[in-house]
Scaffold this motif. Structure first.
Motif, PDB file in Angstrom:
ATOM      1  N   VAL A  43       9.258   4.394 -11.618  1.00  0.00           N
ATOM      2  CA  VAL A  43       9.737   4.635 -10.252  1.00  0.00           C
ATOM      3  C   VAL A  43       9.484   6.093  -9.868  1.00  0.00           C
ATOM      4  O   VAL A  43       9.092   6.394  -8.730  1.00  0.00           O
ATOM      5  CB  VAL A  43      11.236   4.300 -10.130  1.00  0.00           C
ATOM      6  N   GLY A  44       9.693   7.003 -10.821  1.00  0.00           N
ATOM      7  CA  GLY A  44       9.494   8.422 -10.544  1.00  0.00           C
ATOM      8  C   GLY A  44       8.069   8.789 -10.195  1.00  0.00           C
ATOM      9  O   GLY A  44       7.818   9.862  -9.614  1.00  0.00           O
ATOM     10  N   LYS A  45       7.120   7.927 -10.511  1.00  0.00           N
ATOM     11  CA  LYS A  45       5.724   8.217 -10.190  1.00  0.00           C
ATOM     12  C   LYS A  45       5.444   8.051  -8.694  1.00  0.00           C
ATOM     13  O   LYS A  45       4.433   8.567  -8.202  1.00  0.00           O
ATOM     14  CB  LYS A  45       4.784   7.301 -10.982  1.00  0.00           C
ATOM     15  N   VAL A  46       6.307   7.342  -7.983  1.00  0.00           N
ATOM     16  CA  VAL A  46       6.086   7.155  -6.545  1.00  0.00           C
ATOM     17  C   VAL A  46       6.159   8.494  -5.816  1.00  0.00           C
ATOM     18  O   VAL A  46       5.200   8.887  -5.132  1.00  0.00           O
ATOM     19  CB  VAL A  46       7.068   6.121  -5.965  1.00  0.00           C
ATOM     20  N   PRO A  47       7.268   9.250  -5.914  1.00  0.00           N
ATOM     21  CA  PRO A  47       7.257  10.568  -5.255  1.00  0.00           C
ATOM     22  C   PRO A  47       6.306  11.559  -5.922  1.00  0.00           C
ATOM     23  O   PRO A  47       5.796  12.465  -5.257  1.00  0.00           O
ATOM     24  CB  PRO A  47       8.715  11.030  -5.370  1.00  0.00           C
ATOM     25  N   LYS A  48       6.048  11.381  -7.214  1.00  0.00           N
ATOM     26  CA  LYS A  48       5.155  12.316  -7.905  1.00  0.00           C
ATOM     27  C   LYS A  48       3.735  12.241  -7.367  1.00  0.00           C
ATOM     28  O   LYS A  48       3.084  13.276  -7.161  1.00  0.00           O
ATOM     29  CB  LYS A  48       5.159  12.036  -9.412  1.00  0.00           C
TER      30      LYS A  48
END
Length: 209
Positions: A43-48
């Motif tokens: 999930v954290g890769k979306v804003p990353k």
């Protein structure tokens, strides 16, 4: 600041609650729901990687992992890492490893991800032309094939956005270990867009002892 409901509840239990404007300190809080993955690392890769999609009016974005703190004016960071280098994307090299082969072994050694999934990803990249990093090569296009990944500065240019989307695609279809897919994504972008330069600043990071 984007939070899921569980994190917001945890902060609230510690007495950290949004004020009447929906902010905590300087941060405007946005509670996200219907997350695309159960794996929070993914999930954290979306804003990353997809800041250009989340903030379509923004010209620049800076990504910091939770282990880092921003201690300088963001515009000074953009000036130093992008404008001085005439770059549109800046990311640090890994402080110890330069080759994807080494990164694969380290991920397995530390059980960072399912070994079979890592092998499937790695074998696919090799079959599609990924070679070992060779710093003595006359055709060296990157100073390292392994980024540190905790700090990224980007101008939201067409090529920078394309690279970010392609990198996200690899994280989506294979493992969430984005250091494994960085070099493959970059090299394929260059191979498929020979007439369109992508100005990448890959810089050294020095670890304090």
């Amino acid at each position: 600041m984007f939070l899921d409901e569980l994190t917001l509840a945890s902060l609230s239990s510690e007495g950290v609650v949004p004020d009447e404007t929906g902010s905590i300190g300087l941060w405007r809080i946005v509670v996200v729901k219907n997350l695309p993955y159960k794996d929070m690392r993914r999930v954290g890769k979306v804003p990353k990687f997809l800041a250009q999609r989340l903030f379509p009016s923004a010209m620049y974005s800076i990504w910091l992992d939770s282990k880092l703190r921003l201690n300088a004016d963001p515009m000074l960071i953009i000036e130093y890492f992008l404008w001085r280098k005439k770059a549109e994307y800046a990311i640090s090299m890994h402080y110890d490893r330069t080759c994807v082969w080494e990164e694969v072994l380290q991920n397995k050694r530390l059980n960072k991800y399912n070994h079979t999934a890592i092998d499937e990803q790695f074998y696919f990249y090799q079959s599609d032309g990924l070679l070992k990093f060779n710093e003595s090569s006359k055709e060296l296009v990157l100073p390292s094939y392994v980024p540190e990944g905790s700090f990224i500065v980007r101008a939201h240019t067409p090529m920078s956005n394309l690279f970010s989307c392609l990198w996200f695609n690899e994280v989506n279809r294979f493992t969430s270990r984005d250091q494994l897919s960085f070099a493959y994504t970059y090299l394929k972008l260059r191979r498929m867009n020979t007439g369109k330069p992508f100005h990448l600043n890959m810089f050294k990071v020095y670890m304090e002892s």
